[in-house]
Scaffold this active site. Structure first.
Site: not given
Length: 636
Positions: A495, A608
């Protein structure tokens, strides 16, 4: 003793989902089943003396006690053919669980009414139903999708009331409010709730509302100025709010406030502690838990991230703050009954249930005691004085079986966020790397949570002070620890950590291998394709691409691709709507086009959160890829 391996992922027991009633503590035990490539969960009950399995599973979670403690409601997936979220009730004395009702699009939150006769449930609904057989998406708003959920356009979270005896449900709210959490009034005549009025134009703003159960009339109590995450109504008609004023945008700390809806007066109760009122520590083997806010005898109890640890605090209405549960660890969740119950972990101890009674702490469960058979590397803390004088927290983990006089390859790990933190929580990935003979270095550079708002605020300065901090941490580690081979250092992160990995390989040749995960490579495409990009990018980078194209491009690792010389592995999930797949594809294509050493690993059906909640076999494959890449380039 044994070394912790990649395949030991399946041994972790994830403790979470706690609720309490007097001496009784209900919690969830989740298991990672690698063979079946799935997660299974059951509810356990602690009665003040013993812990016992309470439900049969296979996917029971989110227990809530009834007001009289005679029942527990929970969500489950028991009917094999059903794709709906199921809500069950079971007596706390035991017996068969009874299906109350189902919700087609899932259950967000729920709470018993004070008399126990109703349950208020937040569930997504479709504002406009598609025609049967229609597979074309007609999208009229943003966000159109959300990570871990999928398509969200044309849907809003609304409140239903469920009768606890018959299971009948009726819709309470209507319209376009997107409801996030709720609480009943003490007399059961009203429900207070937090909702977004306009998630497209004002996505960071949420307000406190109240609805009358009989008339269904809704009133807004706040003035659309804040980002409210949770709240508590108290007996005098005022409220405790956990919220951010957004004075510094997203980096603004979430604090505890006292709010009077009549006078609109608001007081920051936690002003003396410049820390976020939640747990922001990273961990890849934790159970799902609520972030509670509890009011008892004039005190508000809450979890806050204080540097590398998350502790339990309390604050009163005068602003006096006390630390209730201390220690170099991560308090995951808690509950107040006849004693304090909490779930905690640290850097070498996975999650377990604890109680604090009469000032004495007791570990109640031992689900992860198997870890004692393994030799683990304990993180050693050190501080680095950055070039601007700021002290940065950093840690080093020696390889398992470390021998004096030997040089070892090292891996720098960079956390996501950026407003999260590393610290005293368990990271399976770190232990795998040390078991494979690597030194692991990790730190909390500028942008991290737990050190105050100014420290966390790197808006419009990505790749500047944060990058310098990381490089100075590596330099500091090399000066202090002569067993690190400076010619064999790798870097990885996900991320924001993936963005920073991309940035690093475009700005230095220091690292001999890199693995970037769920990353950002182009801030322009990130803004236009992801679930939070349309407000996150303007807040973090400044303005938008039409008024600040040079700024967006300058901060995009893609611009600096020609400078990359470090062998790079890119790991990305196809359904990652937080940092969508094009972020990986663009960077990979650019590097291949430019003749660089790069490979791309794409995970289908993952989002994610691959490293934390992805399919077990995919999580194992991800770790194999990271370890394999580092061994390939750092152990030549």
């Amino acid at each position: 003793m044994k070394k912790l391996g990649i395949n030991d992922l399946g041994k972790f027991k994830l403790v979470g989902g706690l609720d309490v009633y007097r001496k009784k503590v209900a919690f969830v035990l989740s298991e990672i089943n690698v063979e079946k490539n799935d997660y299974f969960s059951k509810i356990y009950l602690y009665d003040g003396r013993n812990v016992k399995q309470f439900t049969s599973g296979p996917k029971d979670s989110n227990p809530r006690f009834s007001p009289d403690g005679k029942f527990i409601i929970f969500t489950s997936k028991r009917e094999k053919e059903s794709k709906e979220a199921e809500l069950y009730s079971i007596p706390t004395t035991g017996g068969e669980a009874r299906l109350l009702t189902k919700f087609k699009l899932g259950i967000i939150d729920y709470e018993y009414s004070p008399d126990g006769n109703s349950i208020a449930v937040i569930t997504p609904i479709e504002l406009e139903r598609k025609k049967k057989g229609e597979d074309v998406h007609i999208i009229k708003e943003i966000p159109f999708w959300f990570n871990g959920i999928g398509w969200v356009y044309g849907k809003r979270n609304q409140i239903y009331l469920v009768d606890t005896k018959s299971g009948r449900k009726r819709k309470l709210t209507r319209g376009t409010l997107n409801i996030q959490t709720l609480k009943w009034s003490k007399d059961g005549s009203k429900i207070y709730f937090i909702a977004q009025e306009d998630r497209e134009k004002r996505p960071m703003i949420s307000d406190l509302f109240v609805i009358d159960i009989k008339t269904k009339k809704v009133n807004k109590l706040t003035n659309s100025e804040w980002r409210i995450g949770d709240f508590l109504p108290i007996d005098d008609g005022t409220f405790i709010l956990r919220m951010s004023t957004l004075e510094r945008g997203i980096p603004t700390n979430t604090h505890i406030y006292h709010f009077n809806p009549e006078t609109k007066e608001i007081k920051k109760l936690t002003a003396k502690l410049d820390r976020s009122a939640y747990n922001s520590l990273n961990c890849d083997v934790r159970g799902k838990s609520r972030n509670p806010l509890v009011y008892k005898e004039g005190w508000i109890y809450y979890i806050a991230t204080d540097g590398p640890k998350a502790n339990l605090f309390r604050v009163n209405l005068k602003g006096k703050i006390e630390r209730v549960v201390d220690g170099n660890r991560s308090i995951e969740t808690f509950g107040l009954g006849d004693y304090i119950s909490f779930i905690a972990q640290d850097a070498t101890t996975p999650t377990e249930l604890y109680i604090l009674k009469d000032g004495k702490e007791k570990k109640v469960t031992a689900f992860n005691d198997w870890i004692k058979e393994y030799k683990l590397s304990k993180p050693e803390h050190f501080k680095v004085k950055a070039s601007d004088g700021m002290e940065i927290d950093a840690w080093i983990m020696k390889p398992v079986g470390f021998k004096e006089g030997k040089k070892y390859p090292a891996v720098l790990e960079i956390h996501g966020g950026p407003k999260t933190a590393y610290g005293y929580s368990f990271m399976h990935e770190f232990h795998v790397l040390t078991a494979k003979g690597f030194v692991v270095i990790f730190s909390n550079p500028r942008g991290s949570d737990g050190y105050g708002e100014e420290f966390a605020d790197i808006r419009e300065h990505y790749g500047e002070r944060d990058y310098q901090d990381l490089m100075e941490v590596v330099n500091g580690a090399l000066k202090r620890f002569d067993f690190i081979d400076e010619e064999r250092i790798g870097v990885t992160g996900g991320s924001y950590g993936g963005f920073m990995t991309n940035w690093i390989v475009g700005h230095t040749k220091r690292f001999k291998a890199a693995v970037t995960q769920r990353s950002i490579s182009n801030w322009v495409s990130f803004l236009g394709t992801t679930d939070i990009g349309y407000y996150f990018a303007p807040d973090q980078i400044g303005k938008d691409p039409w008024s600040n194209l040079d700024g967006y491009w300058e901060k995009s690792p893609l611009k600096h691709a020609p400078n990359v010389e470090t062998p790079l592995l890119i790991i990305h999930s196809i359904e990652d709507y937080r940092c969508w797949l094009p972020e990986a594809l663009q960077f990979y294509t650019a590097l291949k086009y430019l003749g660089k050493t790069v490979e791309l690993a794409v995970f289908p059906g993952e989002n994610h959160d691959l490293s934390r909640s992805g399919k077990p076999k995919h999580r194992i494959k991800r770790l194999e890829l990271i370890v394999g890449w580092m061994e390939r380039w750092l152990k030549k």
